[in-house]
Design a protein around this motif. Structure first.
Motif, short mmCIF file in Angstrom:
data_model
loop_
_atom_site.label_atom_id
_atom_site.label_comp_id
_atom_site.label_asym_id
_atom_site.label_seq_id
_atom_site.Cartn_x
_atom_site.Cartn_y
_atom_site.Cartn_z
N UNK A 17 2.90 24.72 -22.74
CA UNK A 17 3.24 24.52 -21.48
C UNK A 17 4.78 25.34 -21.27
N UNK A 18 5.36 25.71 -22.31
CA UNK A 18 6.89 26.29 -22.27
C UNK A 18 6.45 27.66 -22.04
N UNK A 19 5.67 28.16 -22.85
CA UNK A 19 5.36 29.75 -22.76
C UNK A 19 4.76 29.94 -21.40
N UNK A 20 3.93 29.11 -21.04
CA UNK A 20 3.30 29.33 -19.63
C UNK A 20 4.43 29.05 -18.38
N UNK A 21 5.50 28.33 -18.92
CA UNK A 21 6.54 28.46 -17.71
C UNK A 21 7.34 29.85 -17.89
N UNK A 29 1.67 35.00 -9.60
CA UNK A 29 0.34 35.19 -9.39
C UNK A 29 -1.03 35.11 -10.14
N UNK A 30 -0.27 35.30 -11.37
CA UNK A 30 -1.39 35.42 -12.37
C UNK A 30 -2.10 33.98 -12.70
N UNK A 56 4.81 24.21 -11.55
CA UNK A 56 4.69 25.48 -11.42
C UNK A 56 3.76 26.46 -11.93
N UNK A 57 3.11 25.80 -12.79
CA UNK A 57 2.09 26.60 -13.67
C UNK A 57 0.91 27.08 -12.66
N UNK A 61 -5.51 27.20 -15.87
CA UNK A 61 -6.91 26.72 -16.10
C UNK A 61 -6.93 26.15 -17.78
N UNK A 62 -7.68 25.15 -17.80
CA UNK A 62 -7.83 24.52 -19.32
C UNK A 62 -8.99 25.00 -19.97
N UNK A 63 -8.66 25.36 -21.35
CA UNK A 63 -9.68 26.04 -22.14
C UNK A 63 -10.29 25.06 -23.05
N UNK A 64 -11.56 24.69 -23.04
CA UNK A 64 -12.22 23.50 -23.78
C UNK A 64 -13.05 24.38 -24.92
N UNK A 65 -12.90 23.52 -25.79
CA UNK A 65 -13.91 24.06 -27.05
C UNK A 65 -14.80 22.61 -27.72
N UNK A 66 -16.06 23.03 -27.57
CA UNK A 66 -16.93 22.01 -27.82
C UNK A 66 -18.42 22.47 -27.46
N UNK A 67 -19.52 21.64 -27.98
CA UNK A 67 -20.91 21.91 -27.29
C UNK A 67 -21.66 20.74 -27.06
#
Ligand SMILES: Cc1cc2nc3c(=O)[nH]c(=O)nc-3n(C[C@H](O)[C@H](O)[C@H](O)COP(=O)(O)O)c2cc1C
Length: 318
Positions: A17-21, A29-30, A56-57, A61-67
């Motif tokens: 979250x810090x990098x995203x900030x 806009x990205x 502010x973010x 999108x959250x990225x999930x890993x699973x099956x």
């Protein structure tokens, strides 16, 4: 509706979250992506921490890993309840750990299972579901293979595909090599857009220059940037203007640093270790006079909780 012309890639151990900030200070806009979070970690681990982001973010999108359709759906619902704007499924990670878990890039060869996962997720949440994938894996690397994967999975309810334009090699290459060695094939992604004009097709892999990024929009709906955003974040300072025709973030490096300092101070008051905040700043002055000194200060001993640290850095770089 999410504007997907530009997005910042999910990167394990980087896009917290810090990098995203920091990214948000440079581009309003990205779309920002979390690191991959496995369903096991989210269901059994500290879900509050995994699902935490700054207001502010958005769009985020959250990225999930699973099956497992059931577990992925549960995690997608958790993410929707926390306010995420999109759920993304990782079908591109080639690491051994992920392969052994039966998810990531390995799932490209299991399109029916991916379709089942997407069907279950998209029937149970209102926010959009997307997939991040490769152009192929191992010997499954024809255009027809990718086309069929997208055909089956899109019919199950996925309208957005982020395609890293190189195949994944599951045996014998490390994840790092898998981001370099198999050659990029952008044309294959453009052809997917031609054949599926109704889908959002986002291209990823190897973009480091603004004009190169903008020119992709002639062929596809959006561009995702990974390493270049981390290694040279200031690259993005002009991107909102270039792509979204917006002047909101036409900032200097110094202003970005001052804004990030204010954020970092708030975070330190909440107990965040200073090093976890400064580590994302290392590339900010890339190519500028004084960059070496700046990097040395950031990568030297950073005290856990020194509220004057940023002032010292800001003084040094003027
Ligand atoms: C350190 C690092 C970690 C990554 N972690 C993830 C991840 O968690 N999920 C994912 O889908 N891709 C991950 N990737 C791949 C990137 O999202 C992206 O697809 C890749 O780096 C190619 O884009 P680029 O050439 O713009 O860097 C990672 C890449 C790097 C460099």
């Amino acid at each position: 509706m999410i504007d997907r012309r530009l997005s910042i890639a999910p990167m394990m151990d980087h896009t917290d979250k810090h990098f995203r900030y920091l990214m948000r200070l440079l581009t309003k806009h990205s779309v920002l992506y979390t690191e991959m979070i496995t369903t096991g970690a989210l269901i059994h681990g500290n879900h509050k921490q995994f699902l935490d982001f700054n207001p502010e973010e958005h769009p985020i999108a959250i990225q999930l890993g699973g099956n497992s359709p059931k577990d992925l759906t549960k995690c997608a619902q958790m993410a929707e309840n926390e306010g995420f704007d999109e759920v993304n499924l990782n079908i591109g990670c080639p690491s051994n750990r992920v392969q052994n878990g039966g998810f990531g890039a390995y799932l490209m060869a299991k399109k029916e299972l991916v379709a089942e996962c997407i069907n279950s997720i998209s029937n149970n949440i209102k926010i959009p579901v997307s997939i991040k994938t490769r152009i192929g894996i191992d010997n499954h690397d024809s255009f027809e293979f990718l086309e069929e994967f997208i055909n089956v999975v899109s019919k199950a309810g996925c309208e957005t595909f982020i395609i890293h334009a190189r195949k994944a090699i599951l045996q014998g290459l490390s994840p790092k090599e898998n981001r370099k060695i198999p050659p990029l094939n952008y044309k294959r992604v453009y052809k997917i857009k031609e054949n599926f004009p109704h889908l959002n097709i986002i291209i990823n892999g190897g973009f480091t220059k603004l004009d190169q990024i903008k020119s992709q929009l002639k062929y596809v709906d959006g561009v995702m940037i990974g390493r270049a955003a981390y290694q040279n974040p200031f690259l993005l300072a002009k991107i909102d203007n270039l792509i979204f025709n917006s002047n909101e973030t036409n900032e200097t490096r110094r202003n970005i640093l001052i804004k990030y300092k204010n954020y970092a101070e708030q975070q330190m008051r909440k107990g965040v270790n200073l090093r976890n905040l400064t580590r994302h700043l290392i590339g900010l002055y890339q190519g500028e006079p004084g960059a070496r000194k700046y990097r040395q200060m950031l990568s030297g001993v950073v005290p856990k909780n020194n509220f004057h640290f940023f002032d010292e850095i800001i003084k040094t770089i003027i």
